[in-house]
Design a protein around this motif. Structure first.
Motif, PDB file in Angstrom:
ATOM      1  N   ALA A 168       0.830  -1.210   0.000  1.00 43.51           N
ATOM      2  CA  ALA A 168       0.000   0.000   0.000  1.00 43.51           C
ATOM      3  C   ALA A 168       0.861   1.256   0.000  1.00 43.51           C
ATOM      4  CB  ALA A 168      -0.934  -0.007   1.208  1.00 43.51           C
ATOM      5  N   VAL A 169       1.941   1.257   0.774  1.00 40.25           N
ATOM      6  CA  VAL A 169       2.824   2.426   0.830  1.00 40.25           C
ATOM      7  C   VAL A 169       3.474   2.661  -0.536  1.00 40.25           C
ATOM      8  CG1 VAL A 169       4.958   3.339   1.835  1.00 40.25           C
ATOM      9  CG2 VAL A 169       3.238   2.263   3.303  1.00 40.25           C
ATOM     10  N   ILE A 170       4.017   1.618  -1.130  1.00 35.73           N
ATOM     11  CA  ILE A 170       4.646   1.757  -2.442  1.00 35.73           C
ATOM     12  C   ILE A 170       3.606   2.152  -3.490  1.00 35.73           C
ATOM     13  CG2 ILE A 170       5.906   0.540  -4.259  1.00 35.73           C
ATOM     14  CD1 ILE A 170       7.552   1.274  -1.731  1.00 35.73           C
ATOM     15  N   GLY A 171       2.380   1.661  -3.323  1.00 40.08           N
ATOM     16  CA  GLY A 171       1.313   1.990  -4.257  1.00 40.08           C
ATOM     17  C   GLY A 171       0.934   3.451  -4.274  1.00 40.08           C
ATOM     18  N   ARG A 172       1.377   4.224  -3.272  1.00 39.41           N
ATOM     19  CA  ARG A 172       1.087   5.661  -3.254  1.00 39.41           C
ATOM     20  C   ARG A 172       2.100   6.479  -4.050  1.00 39.41           C
ATOM     21  NH1 ARG A 172      -0.937   4.308   2.017  1.00 39.41           N
ATOM     22  NH2 ARG A 172       0.984   4.815   3.115  1.00 39.41           N
ATOM     23  N   ILE A 173       3.144   5.838  -4.562  1.00 37.25           N
ATOM     24  CA  ILE A 173       4.020   6.513  -5.514  1.00 37.25           C
ATOM     25  C   ILE A 173       3.259   6.637  -6.833  1.00 37.25           C
ATOM     26  CG2 ILE A 173       6.176   6.334  -6.837  1.00 37.25           C
ATOM     27  CD1 ILE A 173       7.370   4.770  -4.501  1.00 37.25           C
ATOM     28  N   PRO A 174       3.229   7.811  -7.448  1.00 35.21           N
ATOM     29  CA  PRO A 174       2.440   7.989  -8.679  1.00 35.21           C
ATOM     30  C   PRO A 174       2.749   6.926  -9.731  1.00 35.21           C
ATOM     31  CG  PRO A 174       3.202  10.108  -7.900  1.00 35.21           C
ATOM     32  CD  PRO A 174       3.870   9.080  -7.026  1.00 35.21           C
ATOM     33  N   GLY A 175       1.699   6.261 -10.200  1.00 32.71           N
ATOM     34  CA  GLY A 175       1.838   5.253 -11.238  1.00 32.71           C
ATOM     35  C   GLY A 175       2.018   3.840 -10.736  1.00 32.71           C
ATOM     36  N   LEU A 176       2.167   3.644  -9.422  1.00 28.47           N
ATOM     37  CA  LEU A 176       2.465   2.309  -8.890  1.00 28.47           C
ATOM     38  C   LEU A 176       1.310   1.708  -8.094  1.00 28.47           C
ATOM     39  CD1 LEU A 176       6.208   2.653  -7.816  1.00 28.47           C
ATOM     40  CD2 LEU A 176       5.224   2.142 -10.057  1.00 28.47           C
ATOM     41  N   ALA A 177       0.121   2.275  -8.188  1.00 27.62           N
ATOM     42  CA  ALA A 177      -1.029   1.731  -7.468  1.00 27.62           C
ATOM     43  C   ALA A 177      -1.270   0.282  -7.883  1.00 27.62           C
ATOM     44  CB  ALA A 177      -2.272   2.569  -7.754  1.00 27.62           C
ATOM     45  N   ASP A 178      -1.525  -0.564  -6.888  1.00 32.97           N
ATOM     46  CA  ASP A 178      -1.874  -1.974  -7.100  1.00 32.97           C
ATOM     47  C   ASP A 178      -0.775  -2.757  -7.807  1.00 32.97           C
ATOM     48  OD1 ASP A 178      -4.456  -1.578  -5.952  1.00 32.97           O
ATOM     49  OD2 ASP A 178      -5.158  -0.751  -7.854  1.00 32.97           O
ATOM     50  N   LEU A 179       0.468  -2.313  -7.705  1.00 30.52           N
ATOM     51  CA  LEU A 179       1.561  -3.098  -8.269  1.00 30.52           C
ATOM     52  C   LEU A 179       1.809  -4.355  -7.435  1.00 30.52           C
ATOM     53  CD1 LEU A 179       3.674  -3.219 -10.511  1.00 30.52           C
ATOM     54  CD2 LEU A 179       5.210  -1.876  -9.056  1.00 30.52           C
ATOM     55  N   ASN A 180       1.715  -4.233  -6.105  1.00 36.09           N
ATOM     56  CA  ASN A 180       1.709  -5.380  -5.178  1.00 36.09           C
ATOM     57  C   ASN A 180       2.926  -6.290  -5.347  1.00 36.09           C
ATOM     58  OD1 ASN A 180      -0.775  -4.579  -4.062  1.00 36.09           O
ATOM     59  ND2 ASN A 180      -1.915  -5.655  -5.655  1.00 36.09           N
ATOM     60  N   LEU A 181       4.110  -5.714  -5.341  1.00 38.19           N
ATOM     61  CA  LEU A 181       5.319  -6.500  -5.521  1.00 38.19           C
ATOM     62  C   LEU A 181       5.536  -7.510  -4.402  1.00 38.19           C
ATOM     63  CD1 LEU A 181       7.794  -3.733  -6.744  1.00 38.19           C
ATOM     64  CD2 LEU A 181       6.726  -5.523  -8.117  1.00 38.19           C
ATOM     65  N   MET A 182       5.280  -7.119  -3.169  1.00 38.36           N
ATOM     66  CA  MET A 182       5.490  -8.040  -2.052  1.00 38.36           C
ATOM     67  C   MET A 182       4.510  -9.205  -2.097  1.00 38.36           C
ATOM     68  SD  MET A 182       8.056  -7.613  -0.038  1.00 38.36           S
ATOM     69  CE  MET A 182       7.576  -8.348   1.530  1.00 38.36           C
ATOM     70  N   ARG A 183       3.246  -8.918  -2.368  1.00 40.40           N
ATOM     71  CA  ARG A 183       2.267 -10.007  -2.445  1.00 40.40           C
ATOM     72  C   ARG A 183       2.615 -10.969  -3.575  1.00 40.40           C
ATOM     73  NH1 ARG A 183      -2.023 -10.826  -5.497  1.00 40.40           N
ATOM     74  NH2 ARG A 183      -2.207  -8.675  -6.201  1.00 40.40           N
ATOM     75  N   ARG A 184       3.020 -10.431  -4.697  1.00 47.98           N
ATOM     76  CA  ARG A 184       3.401 -11.277  -5.819  1.00 47.98           C
ATOM     77  C   ARG A 184       4.620 -12.123  -5.478  1.00 47.98           C
ATOM     78  NH1 ARG A 184       3.734  -6.867 -10.465  1.00 47.98           N
ATOM     79  NH2 ARG A 184       4.895  -8.544 -11.493  1.00 47.98           N
ATOM     80  N   ASN A 185       5.549 -11.560  -4.724  1.00 48.56           N
ATOM     81  CA  ASN A 185       6.727 -12.332  -4.325  1.00 48.56           C
ATOM     82  C   ASN A 185       6.345 -13.458  -3.378  1.00 48.56           C
ATOM     83  OD1 ASN A 185       9.627 -12.814  -4.153  1.00 48.56           O
ATOM     84  ND2 ASN A 185       9.480 -12.013  -2.080  1.00 48.56           N
ATOM     85  N   ILE A 186       5.439 -13.198  -2.440  1.00 47.56           N
ATOM     86  CA  ILE A 186       4.982 -14.256  -1.532  1.00 47.56           C
ATOM     87  C   ILE A 186       4.259 -15.343  -2.316  1.00 47.56           C
ATOM     88  CG2 ILE A 186       3.422 -14.781   0.378  1.00 47.56           C
ATOM     89  CD1 ILE A 186       5.818 -13.251   1.348  1.00 47.56           C
ATOM     90  N   GLU A 187       3.413 -14.958  -3.242  1.00 46.49           N
ATOM     91  CA  GLU A 187       2.645 -15.932  -4.013  1.00 46.49           C
ATOM     92  C   GLU A 187       3.529 -16.787  -4.909  1.00 46.49           C
ATOM     93  OE1 GLU A 187      -0.184 -13.475  -6.024  1.00 46.49           O
ATOM     94  OE2 GLU A 187      -1.573 -13.439  -4.309  1.00 46.49           O
ATOM     95  N   ARG A 188       4.719 -16.289  -5.232  1.00 45.13           N
ATOM     96  CA  ARG A 188       5.660 -17.057  -6.053  1.00 45.13           C
ATOM     97  C   ARG A 188       6.271 -18.226  -5.308  1.00 45.13           C
ATOM     98  NH1 ARG A 188      10.574 -17.520  -6.068  1.00 45.13           N
ATOM     99  NH2 ARG A 188      10.767 -15.923  -4.472  1.00 45.13           N
ATOM    100  N   LEU A 189       6.265 -18.149  -3.980  1.00 46.22           N
ATOM    101  CA  LEU A 189       6.858 -19.206  -3.167  1.00 46.22           C
ATOM    102  C   LEU A 189       6.017 -20.477  -3.266  1.00 46.22           C
ATOM    103  CD1 LEU A 189       7.810 -17.124  -0.002  1.00 46.22           C
ATOM    104  CD2 LEU A 189       9.266 -17.754  -1.925  1.00 46.22           C
ATOM    105  N   THR A 190       6.541 -21.555  -2.738  1.00 46.35           N
ATOM    106  CA  THR A 190       5.836 -22.842  -2.806  1.00 46.35           C
ATOM    107  C   THR A 190       4.497 -22.756  -2.100  1.00 46.35           C
ATOM    108  OG1 THR A 190       6.884 -23.593  -0.758  1.00 46.35           O
ATOM    109  CG2 THR A 190       8.036 -24.078  -2.825  1.00 46.35           C
ATOM    110  N   PRO A 191       3.523 -23.572  -2.499  1.00 47.96           N
ATOM    111  CA  PRO A 191       2.208 -23.514  -1.866  1.00 47.96           C
ATOM    112  C   PRO A 191       2.254 -23.659  -0.358  1.00 47.96           C
ATOM    113  CG  PRO A 191       2.129 -24.853  -3.843  1.00 47.96           C
ATOM    114  CD  PRO A 191       3.568 -24.514  -3.613  1.00 47.96           C
ATOM    115  N   SER A 192       3.183 -24.442   0.148  1.00 46.78           N
ATOM    116  CA  SER A 192       3.263 -24.623   1.605  1.00 46.78           C
ATOM    117  C   SER A 192       3.706 -23.362   2.309  1.00 46.78           C
ATOM    118  CB  SER A 192       4.258 -25.746   1.937  1.00 46.78           C
ATOM    119  OG  SER A 192       5.561 -25.419   1.478  1.00 46.78           O
ATOM    120  N   SER A 193       4.304 -22.427   1.546  1.00 47.40           N
ATOM    121  CA  SER A 193       4.778 -21.183   2.140  1.00 47.40           C
ATOM    122  C   SER A 193       3.775 -20.050   1.987  1.00 47.40           C
ATOM    123  CB  SER A 193       6.108 -20.761   1.479  1.00 47.40           C
ATOM    124  OG  SER A 193       7.090 -21.748   1.673  1.00 47.40           O
TER     125      SER A 193
END
Length: 264
Positions: free
Chosen positions: A237-262
């Motif tokens: 959410a904090v990074i998303g407040r930089i102009p143009g980066l709303a809903d980029l969600n880099l951290m969530r995408r990185n977590i989702e890339r991990l194995t299903p057990s993680s």
């Protein structure tokens, strides 16, 4: 003399950063009074090596034409190197010595190659390169800041808590500089916004990738951020407040890339 009011917000932040932390600030006799857990030893070893490796990052980024950016990366380097020295001393005192990784031939070559790539990028895209640099730095500093904060919240080691309190304060100053610089460079700049969003969305990797293995980086993420969905959402959410980066969600995408057990 330039008035305080006439200065840009990043320049005001830079003026207030102060000196690097000193080893003499701490009573090292306290280091052995509390044990470090296996996880803490791993996390602090990782952090120390990454902080040391800012020397290589500096070498690849010391191309700035902007005098404020140029001055900032020198202040940033000195403070980050001090962080490495302090964390390394703590690990030494706790019988868990750590060695730098960035001095290998492969890492030195990577820094030289990075400098060339960045210099070419400046020629190709102009000042929007610094919008990329500041935005990338903002998410890296924010994740580092939260990394230290989570360790501090969980540890029972009293000297480590004291050290991390000081590191967190300086990391917060670094983040504020990157963040406000990115915002200033991207407001009313649709070309820069599109460029930064593409670069971060396609090229960004968590701090430590390229120095440590991807498996090491993922282990670090799992230990600190998996199971902390509110923390992950707040960073995005904090990074998303930089102009143009709303809903980029880099951290969530990185977590989702991990194995299903993680995944959470």
């Amino acid at each position: 003399m330039q008035s305080h009011a006439a200065k840009s917000r990043p320049q005001v932040l830079l003026d207030g950063m102060g000196d690097p932390l000193s080893l003499t600030r701490y009573d090292w006799r306290e280091a052995s009074l509390d044990p470090l857990s296996i996880e803490e030893r791993y996390q602090l070893t990782y952090a120390t090596q990454v902080e040391w490796a800012t020397e290589g990052t500096f070498a690849s980024l010391d191309i700035a034409r902007d005098p404020i950016v140029k001055r900032f990366i020198r202040v940033w380097l000195e403070q980050e190197r001090a962080h490495a020295q302090i964390l390394g001393r703590l690990l030494d005192e706790c019988a868990a010595p750590v060695s730098p990784l960035h001095t290998s031939q492969r890492q030195r070559f990577a820094a030289q190659r990075g400098r060339l790539v960045n210099a070419l990028a400046v020629r190709a895209i102009g000042d929007d390169f610094y919008a990329v640099h500041m935005s990338w730095g903002a998410i890296n500093e924010l994740t580092t800041l939260r990394f230290y904060s989570l360790i501090r919240e969980r540890t029972q080691h009293r000297l480590l808590r004291e050290i991390l309190r000081d590191l967190i304060k300086q990391e917060a100053q670094h983040f504020a500089f990157y963040y406000t610089s990115a915002q200033e460079r991207l407001v009313d700049n649709p070309r820069g916004q599109r460029l930064v969003r593409w670069v971060l969305g396609h090229l960004w990797t968590p701090v430590g990738v390229g120095l440590r293995t991807r498996e090491d980086v993922d282990r670090n993420t799992e230990q600190l951020f998996v199971g902390e969905p509110a923390e992950v959402a707040q960073i995005d959410a904090v990074i998303g407040r930089i102009p143009g980066l709303a809903d980029l969600n880099l951290m969530r995408r990185n977590i989702e890339r991990l194995t299903p057990s993680s995944a959470f």
